[in-house]
Scaffold this motif. Sequence first.
Motif, PDB file in Angstrom:
ATOM      1  N   LEU A  34      48.565  44.470  33.204  1.00  0.00           N
ATOM      2  CA  LEU A  34      47.250  45.033  33.518  1.00  0.00           C
ATOM      3  C   LEU A  34      46.122  44.274  32.820  1.00  0.00           C
ATOM      4  CD1 LEU A  34      48.052  48.865  33.329  1.00  0.00           C
ATOM      5  CD2 LEU A  34      47.735  47.467  35.379  1.00  0.00           C
ATOM      6  N   VAL A  35      46.342  43.919  31.563  1.00  0.00           N
ATOM      7  CA  VAL A  35      45.320  43.174  30.822  1.00  0.00           C
ATOM      8  C   VAL A  35      45.134  41.784  31.430  1.00  0.00           C
ATOM      9  CG1 VAL A  35      44.784  42.120  28.596  1.00  0.00           C
ATOM     10  CG2 VAL A  35      45.626  44.460  28.677  1.00  0.00           C
ATOM     11  N   ALA A  36      46.247  41.143  31.825  1.00  0.00           N
ATOM     12  CA  ALA A  36      46.150  39.811  32.437  1.00  0.00           C
ATOM     13  C   ALA A  36      45.363  39.867  33.750  1.00  0.00           C
ATOM     14  CB  ALA A  36      47.544  39.234  32.670  1.00  0.00           C
ATOM     15  N   LEU A  37      45.649  40.871  34.581  1.00  0.00           N
ATOM     16  CA  LEU A  37      44.902  41.019  35.832  1.00  0.00           C
ATOM     17  C   LEU A  37      43.432  41.280  35.563  1.00  0.00           C
ATOM     18  CD1 LEU A  37      47.402  43.174  37.950  1.00  0.00           C
ATOM     19  CD2 LEU A  37      46.877  40.739  38.212  1.00  0.00           C
ATOM     20  N   SER A  38      43.138  42.079  34.553  1.00  0.00           N
ATOM     21  CA  SER A  38      41.745  42.370  34.217  1.00  0.00           C
ATOM     22  C   SER A  38      41.014  41.117  33.753  1.00  0.00           C
ATOM     23  CB  SER A  38      41.686  43.443  33.127  1.00  0.00           C
ATOM     24  OG  SER A  38      42.316  44.637  33.551  1.00  0.00           O
ATOM     25  N   LEU A  39      41.688  40.295  32.937  1.00  0.00           N
ATOM     26  CA  LEU A  39      41.047  39.065  32.468  1.00  0.00           C
ATOM     27  C   LEU A  39      40.840  38.068  33.611  1.00  0.00           C
ATOM     28  CD1 LEU A  39      42.906  38.548  29.062  1.00  0.00           C
ATOM     29  CD2 LEU A  39      40.589  39.412  29.437  1.00  0.00           C
ATOM     30  N   VAL A  40      41.813  38.016  34.540  1.00  0.00           N
ATOM     31  CA  VAL A  40      41.646  37.141  35.694  1.00  0.00           C
ATOM     32  C   VAL A  40      40.433  37.577  36.528  1.00  0.00           C
ATOM     33  CG1 VAL A  40      42.670  36.455  37.905  1.00  0.00           C
ATOM     34  CG2 VAL A  40      44.052  36.423  35.830  1.00  0.00           C
ATOM     35  N   GLY A  41      40.330  38.874  36.771  1.00  0.00           N
ATOM     36  CA  GLY A  41      39.177  39.371  37.515  1.00  0.00           C
ATOM     37  C   GLY A  41      37.875  39.149  36.778  1.00  0.00           C
ATOM     38  N   LEU A  42      37.919  39.277  35.446  1.00  0.00           N
ATOM     39  CA  LEU A  42      36.693  39.132  34.658  1.00  0.00           C
ATOM     40  C   LEU A  42      36.199  37.696  34.644  1.00  0.00           C
ATOM     41  CD1 LEU A  42      34.660  40.513  32.781  1.00  0.00           C
ATOM     42  CD2 LEU A  42      36.214  40.070  30.879  1.00  0.00           C
ATOM     43  N   PHE A  43      37.125  36.722  34.487  1.00  0.00           N
ATOM     44  CA  PHE A  43      36.697  35.326  34.384  1.00  0.00           C
ATOM     45  C   PHE A  43      36.617  34.643  35.746  1.00  0.00           C
ATOM     46  CE2 PHE A  43      38.469  36.093  30.108  1.00  0.00           C
ATOM     47  CZ  PHE A  43      37.382  35.689  29.349  1.00  0.00           C
ATOM     48  N   ALA A  44      37.389  35.107  36.716  1.00  0.00           N
ATOM     49  CA  ALA A  44      37.360  34.478  38.047  1.00  0.00           C
ATOM     50  C   ALA A  44      36.193  35.002  38.880  1.00  0.00           C
ATOM     51  CB  ALA A  44      38.688  34.719  38.771  1.00  0.00           C
ATOM     52  N   ARG A  45      36.015  36.300  38.918  1.00  0.00           N
ATOM     53  CA  ARG A  45      34.953  36.886  39.726  1.00  0.00           C
ATOM     54  C   ARG A  45      33.703  37.166  38.914  1.00  0.00           C
ATOM     55  NH1 ARG A  45      36.596  41.440  43.883  1.00  0.00           N
ATOM     56  NH2 ARG A  45      34.407  40.963  44.322  1.00  0.00           N
ATOM     57  N   GLY A  46      33.895  37.551  37.661  1.00  0.00           N
ATOM     58  CA  GLY A  46      32.748  37.891  36.833  1.00  0.00           C
ATOM     59  C   GLY A  46      32.237  39.287  37.130  1.00  0.00           C
ATOM     60  N   LEU A  47      31.344  39.751  36.285  1.00  0.00           N
ATOM     61  CA  LEU A  47      30.761  41.078  36.444  1.00  0.00           C
ATOM     62  C   LEU A  47      29.505  41.001  37.308  1.00  0.00           C
ATOM     63  CD1 LEU A  47      31.080  42.412  32.787  1.00  0.00           C
ATOM     64  CD2 LEU A  47      32.417  43.141  34.755  1.00  0.00           C
ATOM     65  N   ALA A  48      29.369  41.984  38.168  1.00  0.00           N
ATOM     66  CA  ALA A  48      28.160  42.083  38.992  1.00  0.00           C
ATOM     67  C   ALA A  48      27.098  42.822  38.183  1.00  0.00           C
ATOM     68  CB  ALA A  48      28.470  42.811  40.297  1.00  0.00           C
ATOM     69  N   LEU A  49      26.318  42.065  37.452  1.00  0.00           N
ATOM     70  CA  LEU A  49      25.326  42.669  36.570  1.00  0.00           C
ATOM     71  C   LEU A  49      24.189  43.274  37.378  1.00  0.00           C
ATOM     72  CD1 LEU A  49      25.108  39.943  33.782  1.00  0.00           C
ATOM     73  CD2 LEU A  49      26.450  42.050  33.767  1.00  0.00           C
ATOM     74  N   GLY A  50      23.766  44.446  36.973  1.00  0.00           N
ATOM     75  CA  GLY A  50      22.648  45.096  37.623  1.00  0.00           C
ATOM     76  C   GLY A  50      21.332  44.441  37.251  1.00  0.00           C
ATOM     77  N   ILE A  51      20.286  44.930  37.867  1.00  0.00           N
ATOM     78  CA  ILE A  51      18.969  44.354  37.637  1.00  0.00           C
ATOM     79  C   ILE A  51      18.529  44.544  36.188  1.00  0.00           C
ATOM     80  CG2 ILE A  51      17.740  46.462  38.296  1.00  0.00           C
ATOM     81  CD1 ILE A  51      15.634  44.715  39.594  1.00  0.00           C
ATOM     82  N   GLU A  52      19.064  45.567  35.521  1.00  0.00           N
ATOM     83  CA  GLU A  52      18.678  45.813  34.135  1.00  0.00           C
ATOM     84  C   GLU A  52      19.148  44.696  33.210  1.00  0.00           C
ATOM     85  OE1 GLU A  52      19.092  49.662  36.314  1.00  0.00           O
ATOM     86  OE2 GLU A  52      20.350  47.884  36.013  1.00  0.00           O
TER      87      GLU A  52
END
Length: 388
Positions: A34-52
Motif C-alpha cells: 500500500l505504501v509503495a502504491l501511494s508513493l508511486v501515485g504521489l511521485f508519478a501523478r503528483g498532488l492536484a493542489l487547489g488554488i489556495e
Amino acid sequence: MSKLGQIGAKLHRGEISYDFIGNRKLWFTVSLILVALSLVGLFARGLALGIEFKGGVEYQANVKVTGSTVDDFTSAVKATNAKDLGDPVVTTIGADKVRVQTKPLGQDDVAKVRAAIAKEAGVTLNQVTSQQIGASWGRQIADKAIWALVVFLGLVFLVIWAYFREPKASMAAIIALVHDVTITVGVYALVGFDVTPATVIGVLTILGYSLYDTVVVFDKVRENTRGITGSNRFTYSDATNLAVNQTVVRSINTTVTALLPVAAILVVGTVVLGTGPLKDLSLALFVGIAVGAYSSIFIAPALLAVFKEREPGMQALNRRVTAKKAAAAVAPAVATVGAGTPRVQDEPRPARKQPSSGTAPTPAARPMKATGSGRPQPSRKPRSKRGK
C-alpha cells in the motif's frame, strides 16, 4: 447479547484467539504494498493542489443552480480566450451560488472573465466578486501544515514515552502514524482530488484518531505484560496478541461508527455538491480512519512486539517458555508409552518340598478350641487319661 458481542467476550476471556502477532509478516507485506502504491501515485501523478496552494483567481456570483450550471459557466469562461487560462474549475455552492477558479491572470484578463461570468449569471458586473490568491500565500499554508505535522509527531513521541515509560512504544506509534499519512496522501494523488486547507485539516484529524486507537491497544498490552519477565507462562508476543484480541471488537465498533457519517458526508460532497470543502475533508477522514484502524490492530502492536523481543530479558523469557512448552509436550507422550507397556506377571513360586522318608516328621499341630474371649486355646486331655 449480539453475536459480535459474544465473540468479543470470548476473545476477551481468551476462549478464542486469532494470531495477529504471529502473522505480522503478512500485515507488513500488505502495508509495504500500500505504501509503495501511494508513493508511486504521489511521485508519478503528483498532488492536484487547489488554488489556495498554487495561486490563482477566484470568482463568485449568485445564480440559480441547475443541472447545466457547471457546463454553462465553463464554456463561458473558456470563450474569453484569456492568456494562460487553462481549464477553469467551476463549482456550485448550495443552490444559489457559483464559484469559478482559474490560474493567475493579468488585470485585463481578470476583467474579461468577470464580465463573462456576470453575463452568464444574468447579474451586474458589481455582483461578481473576484479575489487574487498568490502562490506565496499557498506556500505559507503548506509550510505551516508541514511544521504542524512535525510538531505533532514530536509531541506524540514524548507523550507516549512519558505515559508508557517505553520509547519503543513511541517508535511503533510514530511509524504507524507515518504509515497512515502516507497512504492517505497517496490515495489523494491516485484519485485526483484537489488538496485544499480542508484536506490538511482532515489529515491532522485522522492522526489524532489513529493515535487514540493505538494508545488503547498499547494500554492493554502494558496491563498484560506487567511483571512478565518473572514468569514463564507467556512470551511478550503472546501477551501482545492477547491484548489485540481483547480490544479488536471495540476497535471495529468504533471504526464502523465513525465511518458511517463520514461516508454520508463524502457521498453528499461528491455526488450532490460536486466539489468543495466537504468532499476534500470527508475523503481525508474516510481514508484516514480506515487506515488508522488497520494500523492500530495489525501494524503498531506487531512493531512493538518486534522491538521488545530483541531485548535480552525477553529473549531469555522466550527460551524459558519454549522449554516449558517442550517439556509439557513430552510428558503426555511418556505417560502414554508407560500406560501401553504390559506388566510382567510374577513368576509362580516353587512348590514346597515334602520331607523325605529319612527326615523326622513334623509334629502335628495341637488341636485348638475357641474360648469365651474368642481367642483359640490348645485343648488338653484330662489328667486321668494323660498316661494312657
